[in-house]
Design a protein around this motif. Structure first.
Motif, PDB file in Angstrom:
ATOM      1  N   THR A 193      12.934 126.362  -7.962  1.00 24.22           N
ATOM      2  CA  THR A 193      12.908 127.796  -8.217  1.00 24.22           C
ATOM      3  C   THR A 193      14.051 128.451  -7.452  1.00 24.22           C
ATOM      4  N   ARG A 194      14.804 129.315  -8.108  1.00 21.14           N
ATOM      5  CA  ARG A 194      15.911 129.994  -7.445  1.00 21.14           C
ATOM      6  C   ARG A 194      15.368 131.090  -6.540  1.00 21.14           C
ATOM      7  N   THR A 195      15.721 131.049  -5.277  1.00 21.83           N
ATOM      8  CA  THR A 195      15.264 132.056  -4.314  1.00 21.83           C
ATOM      9  C   THR A 195      16.207 133.250  -4.334  1.00 21.83           C
ATOM     10  N   ARG A 196      15.625 134.441  -4.398  1.00 18.48           N
ATOM     11  CA  ARG A 196      16.437 135.651  -4.470  1.00 18.48           C
ATOM     12  C   ARG A 196      16.251 136.595  -3.286  1.00 18.48           C
ATOM     13  N   LEU A 197      15.156 136.448  -2.535  1.00 18.54           N
ATOM     14  CA  LEU A 197      14.803 137.495  -1.571  1.00 18.54           C
ATOM     15  C   LEU A 197      14.134 136.910  -0.336  1.00 18.54           C
ATOM     16  N   LEU A 198      14.469 137.462   0.818  1.00 20.41           N
ATOM     17  CA  LEU A 198      13.737 137.230   2.061  1.00 20.41           C
ATOM     18  C   LEU A 198      12.983 138.511   2.385  1.00 20.41           C
ATOM     19  N   ALA A 199      11.650 138.426   2.478  1.00 20.14           N
ATOM     20  CA  ALA A 199      10.809 139.599   2.758  1.00 20.14           C
ATOM     21  C   ALA A 199      10.180 139.442   4.139  1.00 20.14           C
ATOM     22  N   LEU A 200      10.482 140.355   5.035  1.00 21.09           N
ATOM     23  CA  LEU A 200       9.971 140.314   6.402  1.00 21.09           C
ATOM     24  C   LEU A 200       9.044 141.502   6.650  1.00 21.09           C
ATOM     25  N   GLU A 201       8.402 141.509   7.818  1.00 17.06           N
ATOM     26  CA  GLU A 201       7.406 142.535   8.132  1.00 17.06           C
ATOM     27  C   GLU A 201       7.563 142.988   9.580  1.00 17.06           C
ATOM     28  N   ASN A 202       7.571 144.299   9.785  1.00 16.62           N
ATOM     29  CA  ASN A 202       7.684 144.872  11.130  1.00 16.62           C
ATOM     30  C   ASN A 202       6.900 146.187  11.177  1.00 16.62           C
ATOM     31  N   THR A 203       5.843 146.249  11.974  1.00 23.65           N
ATOM     32  CA  THR A 203       5.366 145.233  12.898  1.00 23.65           C
ATOM     33  C   THR A 203       4.551 144.180  12.167  1.00 23.65           C
ATOM     34  N   TYR A 204       4.397 143.007  12.840  1.00 24.88           N
ATOM     35  CA  TYR A 204       3.526 141.964  12.329  1.00 24.88           C
ATOM     36  C   TYR A 204       2.402 141.782  13.347  1.00 24.88           C
ATOM     37  N   ARG A 205       1.168 142.075  12.916  1.00 26.88           N
ATOM     38  CA  ARG A 205      -0.006 142.002  13.797  1.00 26.88           C
ATOM     39  C   ARG A 205       0.236 142.727  15.117  1.00 26.88           C
ATOM     40  N   GLY A 206       0.834 143.890  15.001  1.00 22.16           N
ATOM     41  CA  GLY A 206       1.042 144.734  16.168  1.00 22.16           C
ATOM     42  C   GLY A 206       2.226 144.370  17.027  1.00 22.16           C
ATOM     43  N   LYS A 207       2.983 143.347  16.632  1.00 18.33           N
ATOM     44  CA  LYS A 207       4.143 142.920  17.408  1.00 18.33           C
ATOM     45  C   LYS A 207       5.420 143.424  16.756  1.00 18.33           C
ATOM     46  N   VAL A 208       6.352 143.849  17.604  1.00 18.61           N
ATOM     47  CA  VAL A 208       7.632 144.363  17.126  1.00 18.61           C
ATOM     48  C   VAL A 208       8.582 143.200  16.881  1.00 18.61           C
ATOM     49  N   MET A 209       9.262 143.228  15.739  1.00 13.59           N
ATOM     50  CA  MET A 209      10.236 142.196  15.406  1.00 13.59           C
ATOM     51  C   MET A 209      11.357 142.188  16.442  1.00 13.59           C
ATOM     52  N   PRO A 210      11.655 141.038  17.058  1.00 11.56           N
ATOM     53  CA  PRO A 210      12.742 140.985  18.042  1.00 11.56           C
ATOM     54  C   PRO A 210      14.087 141.350  17.416  1.00 11.56           C
ATOM     55  N   LYS A 211      14.861 142.138  18.135  1.00 14.37           N
ATOM     56  CA  LYS A 211      16.137 142.646  17.618  1.00 14.37           C
ATOM     57  C   LYS A 211      17.080 141.517  17.228  1.00 14.37           C
ATOM     58  N   ALA A 212      17.260 140.527  18.111  1.00 16.75           N
ATOM     59  CA  ALA A 212      18.210 139.451  17.835  1.00 16.75           C
ATOM     60  C   ALA A 212      17.762 138.625  16.643  1.00 16.75           C
ATOM     61  N   TRP A 213      16.450 138.374  16.548  1.00 19.88           N
ATOM     62  CA  TRP A 213      15.944 137.577  15.429  1.00 19.88           C
ATOM     63  C   TRP A 213      16.125 138.325  14.106  1.00 19.88           C
ATOM     64  N   GLN A 214      15.882 139.628  14.107  1.00 20.89           N
ATOM     65  CA  GLN A 214      16.098 140.425  12.899  1.00 20.89           C
ATOM     66  C   GLN A 214      17.526 140.256  12.402  1.00 20.89           C
ATOM     67  N   GLN A 215      18.477 140.350  13.306  1.00 23.52           N
ATOM     68  CA  GLN A 215      19.878 140.213  12.915  1.00 23.52           C
ATOM     69  C   GLN A 215      20.170 138.800  12.423  1.00 23.52           C
ATOM     70  N   ASP A 216      19.649 137.790  13.127  1.00 24.80           N
ATOM     71  CA  ASP A 216      19.911 136.406  12.723  1.00 24.80           C
ATOM     72  C   ASP A 216      19.299 136.103  11.355  1.00 24.80           C
ATOM     73  N   ALA A 217      18.067 136.583  11.122  1.00 25.81           N
ATOM     74  CA  ALA A 217      17.371 136.281   9.869  1.00 25.81           C
ATOM     75  C   ALA A 217      18.055 136.956   8.691  1.00 25.81           C
ATOM     76  N   THR A 218      18.436 138.222   8.853  1.00 27.80           N
ATOM     77  CA  THR A 218      19.084 138.921   7.745  1.00 27.80           C
ATOM     78  C   THR A 218      20.491 138.385   7.505  1.00 27.80           C
ATOM     79  N   THR A 219      21.184 137.964   8.570  1.00 31.24           N
ATOM     80  CA  THR A 219      22.501 137.355   8.407  1.00 31.24           C
ATOM     81  C   THR A 219      22.396 136.030   7.663  1.00 31.24           C
ATOM     82  N   LEU A 220      21.381 135.237   8.002  1.00 29.97           N
ATOM     83  CA  LEU A 220      21.150 133.973   7.304  1.00 29.97           C
ATOM     84  C   LEU A 220      20.913 134.229   5.817  1.00 29.97           C
ATOM     85  N   ALA A 221      20.063 135.212   5.521  1.00 31.49           N
ATOM     86  CA  ALA A 221      19.779 135.529   4.122  1.00 31.49           C
ATOM     87  C   ALA A 221      21.053 135.916   3.382  1.00 31.49           C
ATOM     88  N   ARG A 222      21.864 136.755   4.005  1.00 32.33           N
ATOM     89  CA  ARG A 222      23.100 137.204   3.371  1.00 32.33           C
ATOM     90  C   ARG A 222      24.036 136.029   3.129  1.00 32.33           C
TER      91      ARG A 222
END
Length: 337
Positions: free
Chosen positions: A128-157
């Motif tokens: 299946t061709r993947t088109r999208l990375l869908a993330l969640e912030n907050t997740y179970r009351g936790k804030v998405m780490p800043k560095a990880w957000q940048q790394d994950a979205t950069t990877l997707a791009r």
């Protein structure tokens, strides 16, 4: 009753009701509702995006985003316990023929970068061709780490994927982290923001993105039955929340910390505090139903299970925390058979 089941149980304040009653309205499907237009623009500006679209719910906002980013037979990656995958009725598959690819969460709620990369389907006709990375912030009351957000979205791009953020409680994340909302939206092509949770509006979310994305989203909103008429009455409540209820989220976060600290002293209760307005408890399975009934008898509503989530919100005040703790303590000290 003190209702800790969710922050969705909040009721509009008198000031919010007054703002709703005074709202200037028009037919929003025709683009004629000035209150909706002003609200969409205000949210988009705060999010650092070009445009916004008012929708009835976060679930519809997320589904519209999926339908905009993915075609039939394509896939999106999300966390195994993310709301967009687990708690939205399978809308992507049922209505969009879009295949979810869930992957496990790490202990901090993030998704391992190598796992994201391994899950991406490319041009091989067997996959299946993947088109999208869908993330969640907050997740179970936790804030998405800043560095990880940048790394994950950069990877997707890097892999040619679009990115969507389920920001149902992104205002909580902004207040808890001290970062502007726009900074938390960076790296995402679309973001869904909810106003009927901690911000206390009775109805409404806004989907933000660039102008072309929102034009497509507006068409999908109509297809899904989300086109509304004199909806400025609802948008006015959300706009009031945007202007008056964001900074006060610090009160909910403080109440959550106070509650977590008090519960940690009670035997038989394992407490996991979060960054924002939630407290998670682990109670013995045999005690679950009895605890829920005991709390209700003392004016505290909670949905008790193997993992219990207590959610603080604007209808829970300073005086309510001692009452909640007293109810838990009286259960812990009850005579055992």
């Amino acid at each position: 009753m003190i209702d800790l089941r969710s922050d969705t149980v909040t009721r509009p304040t008198p000031a919010m009701r007054e703002a709703m009653a005074r709202a200037e309205v028009g037919d929003d499907v025709w683009g004629d509702d000035p209150t909706v237009a002003a609200f969409e623009a205000a949210v988009a500006e705060r999010a650092g995006m070009a445009a916004g679209l008012f929708v009835p719910s976060g679930t519809q906002g997320n589904l519209i985003a999926l339908l905009c980013h993915c075609q039939r037979g394509e896939a999106f990656i999300a966390g195994q316990f993310s709301h967009i995958y687990r708690d939205e009725g399978g809308g992507a598959a049922a209505l969009g023929s879009i295949q979810p690819q869930p992957i496990a969460h790490e202990a901090d709620g993030t998704l391992a970068l190598f796992a994201i990369e391994d899950a991406i389907g490319g041009e091989d006709i067997h996959h299946t061709r993947t088109r999208l990375l869908a993330l969640e912030n907050t997740y179970r009351g936790k804030v998405m780490p800043k560095a990880w957000q940048q790394d994950a979205t950069t990877l997707a791009r890097r892999h040619g994927l679009s990115t969507h953020l389920d920001g149902a409680r992104l205002f909580n994340a902004a207040v808890a982290s001290g970062r502007p909302l726009a900074a938390l939206c960076q790296g995402f092509d679309s973001v869904s923001l909810c106003f009927s949770k901690g911000l206390g509006a009775p109805v409404g979310s806004v989907l933000v993105g660039d102008a072309a994305f929102i034009a497509r989203a507006r068409r999908w909103r109509k297809t899904l039955g989300g086109g509304m008429r004199q909806v400025g009455i609802l948008a006015a409540g959300c706009h009031h929340a945007l202007e008056h209820h964001v900074e006060r989220l610090t009160e909910d976060h403080a109440h959550a910390r106070q509650l977590a600290e008090g519960l940690a002293d009670i035997d038989g209760v394992a407490v996991q505090a979060c960054d924002t307005n939630m407290v998670f408890l682990a109670v013995p399975e045999a005690d679950g139903r009895a605890l829920e009934a005991h709390l209700a008898s003392r004016g505290v509503l909670a949905s008790v299970g193997a993992t219990t989530r207590l959610v603080l919100h604007l209808d829970v005040g300073d005086a309510d925390i001692p009452r909640i703790l007293s109810a838990f303590r009286s259960f812990a000290s009850r005579p055992r058979a």
